[in-house]
Every structure is written in structure tokens, then in C-alpha cells.
Design a protein around this motif. Structure first.
Motif, PDB file in Angstrom:
ATOM      1  N   LYS A 158       0.845  -1.186   0.000  1.00 15.46           N
ATOM      2  CA  LYS A 158       0.000   0.000   0.000  1.00 15.46           C
ATOM      3  C   LYS A 158       0.884   1.242   0.000  1.00 15.46           C
ATOM      4  O   LYS A 158       1.952   1.258   0.622  1.00 15.46           O
ATOM      5  N   ARG A 159       0.430   2.268  -0.678  1.00 10.22           N
ATOM      6  CA  ARG A 159       1.261   3.454  -0.898  1.00 10.22           C
ATOM      7  C   ARG A 159       1.783   4.047   0.408  1.00 10.22           C
ATOM      8  O   ARG A 159       2.960   4.416   0.504  1.00 10.22           O
ATOM      9  N   GLY A 160       0.923   4.162   1.404  1.00  2.65           N
ATOM     10  CA  GLY A 160       1.349   4.748   2.666  1.00  2.65           C
ATOM     11  C   GLY A 160       2.476   3.968   3.310  1.00  2.65           C
ATOM     12  O   GLY A 160       3.454   4.551   3.811  1.00  2.65           O
ATOM     13  N   GLU A 161       2.385   2.650   3.292  1.00  3.00           N
ATOM     14  CA  GLU A 161       3.409   1.800   3.897  1.00  3.00           C
ATOM     15  C   GLU A 161       4.702   1.848   3.090  1.00  3.00           C
ATOM     16  O   GLU A 161       5.800   1.845   3.663  1.00  3.00           O
ATOM     17  N   LEU A 162       4.587   1.877   1.773  1.00  2.05           N
ATOM     18  CA  LEU A 162       5.768   1.948   0.913  1.00  2.05           C
ATOM     19  C   LEU A 162       6.501   3.273   1.100  1.00  2.05           C
ATOM     20  O   LEU A 162       7.733   3.313   1.094  1.00  2.05           O
ATOM     21  N   LEU A 163       5.749   4.338   1.270  1.00  4.63           N
ATOM     22  CA  LEU A 163       6.360   5.647   1.480  1.00  4.63           C
ATOM     23  C   LEU A 163       7.114   5.682   2.811  1.00  4.63           C
ATOM     24  O   LEU A 163       8.232   6.224   2.899  1.00  4.63           O
ATOM     25  N   GLU A 164       6.544   5.078   3.831  1.00  9.81           N
ATOM     26  CA  GLU A 164       7.233   4.991   5.120  1.00  9.81           C
ATOM     27  C   GLU A 164       8.516   4.173   5.013  1.00  9.81           C
ATOM     28  O   GLU A 164       9.553   4.530   5.585  1.00  9.81           O
ATOM     29  N   GLU A 165       8.455   3.071   4.270  1.00 11.31           N
ATOM     30  CA  GLU A 165       9.632   2.224   4.079  1.00 11.31           C
ATOM     31  C   GLU A 165      10.729   2.964   3.328  1.00 11.31           C
ATOM     32  O   GLU A 165      11.916   2.866   3.677  1.00 11.31           O
ATOM     33  N   ALA A 166      10.343   3.721   2.313  1.00  8.72           N
ATOM     34  CA  ALA A 166      11.319   4.479   1.538  1.00  8.72           C
ATOM     35  C   ALA A 166      12.024   5.515   2.411  1.00  8.72           C
ATOM     36  O   ALA A 166      13.263   5.658   2.368  1.00  8.72           O
ATOM     37  N   LYS A 167      11.269   6.210   3.232  1.00  8.98           N
ATOM     38  CA  LYS A 167      11.860   7.222   4.107  1.00  8.98           C
ATOM     39  C   LYS A 167      12.732   6.583   5.183  1.00  8.98           C
ATOM     40  O   LYS A 167      13.751   7.162   5.597  1.00  8.98           O
ATOM     41  N   ARG A 168      12.354   5.397   5.632  1.00  6.85           N
ATOM     42  CA  ARG A 168      13.180   4.681   6.615  1.00  6.85           C
ATOM     43  C   ARG A 168      14.534   4.323   6.016  1.00  6.85           C
ATOM     44  O   ARG A 168      15.579   4.479   6.678  1.00  6.85           O
ATOM     45  N   ARG A 169      14.518   3.858   4.755  1.00  7.34           N
ATOM     46  CA  ARG A 169      15.787   3.503   4.105  1.00  7.34           C
ATOM     47  C   ARG A 169      16.686   4.720   3.952  1.00  7.34           C
ATOM     48  O   ARG A 169      17.912   4.638   4.155  1.00  7.34           O
ATOM     49  N   ILE A 170      16.118   5.847   3.592  1.00  7.17           N
ATOM     50  CA  ILE A 170      16.907   7.075   3.453  1.00  7.17           C
ATOM     51  C   ILE A 170      17.481   7.484   4.803  1.00  7.17           C
ATOM     52  O   ILE A 170      18.654   7.869   4.926  1.00  7.17           O
ATOM     53  N   ARG A 171      16.661   7.379   5.838  1.00  6.24           N
ATOM     54  CA  ARG A 171      17.086   7.764   7.186  1.00  6.24           C
ATOM     55  C   ARG A 171      18.193   6.840   7.709  1.00  6.24           C
ATOM     56  O   ARG A 171      19.163   7.304   8.326  1.00  6.24           O
ATOM     57  N   ASP A 172      18.077   5.545   7.419  1.00  2.00           N
ATOM     58  CA  ASP A 172      19.061   4.582   7.926  1.00  2.00           C
ATOM     59  C   ASP A 172      20.329   4.539   7.086  1.00  2.00           C
ATOM     60  O   ASP A 172      21.372   4.060   7.572  1.00  2.00           O
ATOM     61  N   ASN A 173      20.261   4.995   5.841  1.00  2.00           N
ATOM     62  CA  ASN A 173      21.426   4.957   4.946  1.00  2.00           C
ATOM     63  C   ASN A 173      21.565   6.295   4.230  1.00  2.00           C
ATOM     64  O   ASN A 173      21.395   6.389   3.004  1.00  2.00           O
ATOM     65  N   PRO A 174      21.885   7.360   4.952  1.00  2.00           N
ATOM     66  CA  PRO A 174      21.893   8.705   4.369  1.00  2.00           C
ATOM     67  C   PRO A 174      22.881   8.895   3.218  1.00  2.00           C
ATOM     68  O   PRO A 174      22.669   9.732   2.348  1.00  2.00           O
ATOM     69  N   GLY A 175      23.965   8.118   3.205  1.00  2.00           N
ATOM     70  CA  GLY A 175      24.944   8.266   2.139  1.00  2.00           C
ATOM     71  C   GLY A 175      24.627   7.447   0.902  1.00  2.00           C
ATOM     72  O   GLY A 175      25.287   7.596  -0.138  1.00  2.00           O
ATOM     73  N   ARG A 176      23.635   6.610   0.994  1.00  5.70           N
ATOM     74  CA  ARG A 176      23.327   5.701  -0.114  1.00  5.70           C
ATOM     75  C   ARG A 176      22.326   6.288  -1.091  1.00  5.70           C
ATOM     76  O   ARG A 176      22.361   5.966  -2.291  1.00  5.70           O
ATOM     77  N   TYR A 177      21.440   7.115  -0.589  1.00  2.00           N
ATOM     78  CA  TYR A 177      20.341   7.600  -1.418  1.00  2.00           C
ATOM     79  C   TYR A 177      20.332   9.118  -1.561  1.00  2.00           C
ATOM     80  O   TYR A 177      20.802   9.845  -0.678  1.00  2.00           O
TER      81      TYR A 177
END
Length: 291
Positions: free
Chosen positions: A197-216
């Protein structure tokens, strides 16, 4: 009251109601597609996880019964871009020592312009899932959807006598219906594209950016573009270089709705007048005979 007068009265009543309904402003209801965008189905594609294996392309064609697309050298199936035979493609971006794969398919906009410009309701958005799909029984072949799409997604079967509009429908009537997941997401070996679901995917995307700031790149493409899309992207390279257009946060659908409804309002009264004239001139003789 004579029969012809009664028939004329009934005709005028039905015609006036029909034209009145057609002339009513519809922009308010058109913006509301009947569901919560956070609950709409979508995909998250992480370009940093993609290895370019194109397994998703093979699965997409198999699930949706799409024919192969040979290239100039005769390779059995080697499409270079989206087409009437290819609705999901993996491309390669390379610049110096930098490279990235990028997946392209319909973005399934939250407020789709293709739906707003279709004069007959052939391009539609499912109010529950948010999937943007095409209804062949309604289409008149105007191809407004192709011209209006900000991502240049819908394609037309130019080589067929009874052509279809072709694009990704998120496997709406195939893999999603049978297995609960689009074919491309089912087979990806690295999890580069996931379904949810879009809301959950958006949260996951932001989590990845937050956990890997140099990757994305610190932005989720599709979060705000043209009012938001249900297909979201993460990448380490500028999205524009990967072929994703730079767009505003406003949906072009609002503008196209205004244009369409203005046309409907100006066209409906003359059509009504013509209908009355047609009835009076060409039905008069039959009515007199009945009397």
C-alpha cells in the motif's frame, strides 16, 4: 392531450434532464476517486538494489500475454523502451564510473491526468485499489490519454485493426488477481521492487533514506510529483538523469478537468436545441398521422 403532444412532452423532459446532467460541473467529484491514497496499491523501486537481470520484464510479458519485441538485429525480445508490446522495462544509465538501472512502467498517479482527459470514461481509476486501467468497451480511440500523460506512458497498437491502449495495469486481471502480487514484484531476486500500500511503501522508503543517508538521494520520487504517484522511487543518482521527468507537485488533471467541463457546458445547450429542432421537423409528419 393528443398522442403527439404527449410524446413531444416526454421527449423534451428526458432531453432536458440528460443535457442538464451533462452540463453540471463535475470537477469536485472527479478529484475524489473514492479511496484513501495511502491505501492504494503501489510499488517501491529501489535502484540501488537492482542488478539489471530483467527477470521482471520476462515475468511481466508472461503474465500479461504480451508478444516479444525483437530489436534490429533480430534478437527475440530486446525492447529499447515502453511500447504496445512492452509495459515494464529496465534501462541502464551510465556516466563515467557511475551507473544505475531504472525501472519504468505506469506510475498510477493518485490523481491521473489520463483519466481526467478521457471524454468517455475509458481510462479509469479503481476507487479501492487506485489502479489506473483501461476499459476497451468505452474507448473511441482519441488517444487523449497518451498526449496528457506527464510520464509518456500509454501506448497505442498502431499495427492492429482493433487497437488497444496498452500500459501497466499492475497485473490487475492476471497475477494480482491470481496471486495477490504483480508479476514483476513476485520474481525480483533482490527485492529491488516491492509491492504494497502506498502509505506503507512511502514509510519504508523514508526509513531507508534515514538509515542509509549516504546511499540515497534524500528524496522519494513520486511522493509529491503531480500530486503523488503510487509507484515510488529511490536512487543514488539524480532522478532526471535516470529519465524521470522534473514535475511540479500540482496534478495537471485539475487543469484538464476545467477545460473539459467548460467544453461540455458550451456544447450541451446547442446539442439540446438541435435535438428539439430535429424532433419538431422530422417527427411532425409521423405525429400528425397518429392523430
Amino acid at each position: 392531450m393528443g398522442k403527439v403532444d404527449k410524446k413531444r412532452r416526454d421527449f423534451l423532459k428526458k432531453a432536458s434532464v440528460a443535457v442538464g446532467v451533462a452540463a453540471l460541473p463535475k470537477s469536485a467529484s472527479a478529484r475524489v476517486h473514492g479511496g484513501d491514497p495511502n491505501e492504494y496499491y503501489g510499488m517501491l523501486y529501489d535502484a540501488t538494489k537492482c542488478i539489471g537481470c530483467k527477470t521482471c520484464m520476462v515475468a511481466c510479458k508472461r503474465a500479461n500475454h504480451l508478444p516479444p519485441e525483437p530489436d534490429a538485429s533480430g534478437l527475440h525480445d530486446a525492447p529499447e523502451d515502453l511500447s504496445a508490446r512492452t509495459v515494464n522495462i529496465i534501462k541502464l544509465y551510465r556516466e563515467g564510473d557511475k551507473f544505475s538501472f531504472i525501472k519504468r512502467q505506469c506510475m498510477h498517479c493518485v490523481d491521473p491526468t489520463c483519466v481526467s482527459v478521457c471524454p468517455v470514461g475509458a481510462m479509469r481509476k479503481d476507487p479501492k485499489t487506485g489502479i489506473v486501467y483501461w476499459d476497451s468497451s468505452r474507448c473511441i480511440g482519441c488517444r487523449y490519454c497518451m498526449m496528457a500523460c506527464p510520464f509518456n506512458i500509454p501506448k497505442f497498437e498502431w499495427d492492429k485493426a482493433f487497437p488497444h491502449i496498452v500500459k501497466c495495469f499492475l497485473c490487475k486481471d492476471t497475477n494480482l488477481k491470481e496471486k495477490g502480487i504483480p508479476a514483476c514484484c513476485e520474481v525480483c531476486p533482490t527485492g529491488a521492487v516491492i509491492f504494497g500500500k502506498r502509505g506503507e511503501l512511502l514509510e519504508e522508503a523514508k526509513r531507508r533514506i534515514r538509515d542509509n543517508p549516504g546511499r540515497y538521494i534524500p528524496r522519494v520520487y513520486g511522493e509529491n510529483e503531480v500530486g503523488g504517484t503510487q509507484v515510488l522511487y529511490l536512487a543514488s543518482i539524480d532522478f532526471a538523469k535516470l529519465g524521470l521527468p522534473k514535475l511540479t507537485t500540482e496534478s495537471p488533471a485539475e487543469f484538464s478537468r476545467t477545460i473539459h467541463h467548460g467544453i461540455y457546458k458550451s456544447v450541451a445547450p446547442p446539442l439540446f436545441a438541435f435535438g428539439i429542432l430535429y424532433y419538431l421537423l422530422f417527427k411532425k409528419e409521423d405525429g400528425e398521422r397518429e392523430e
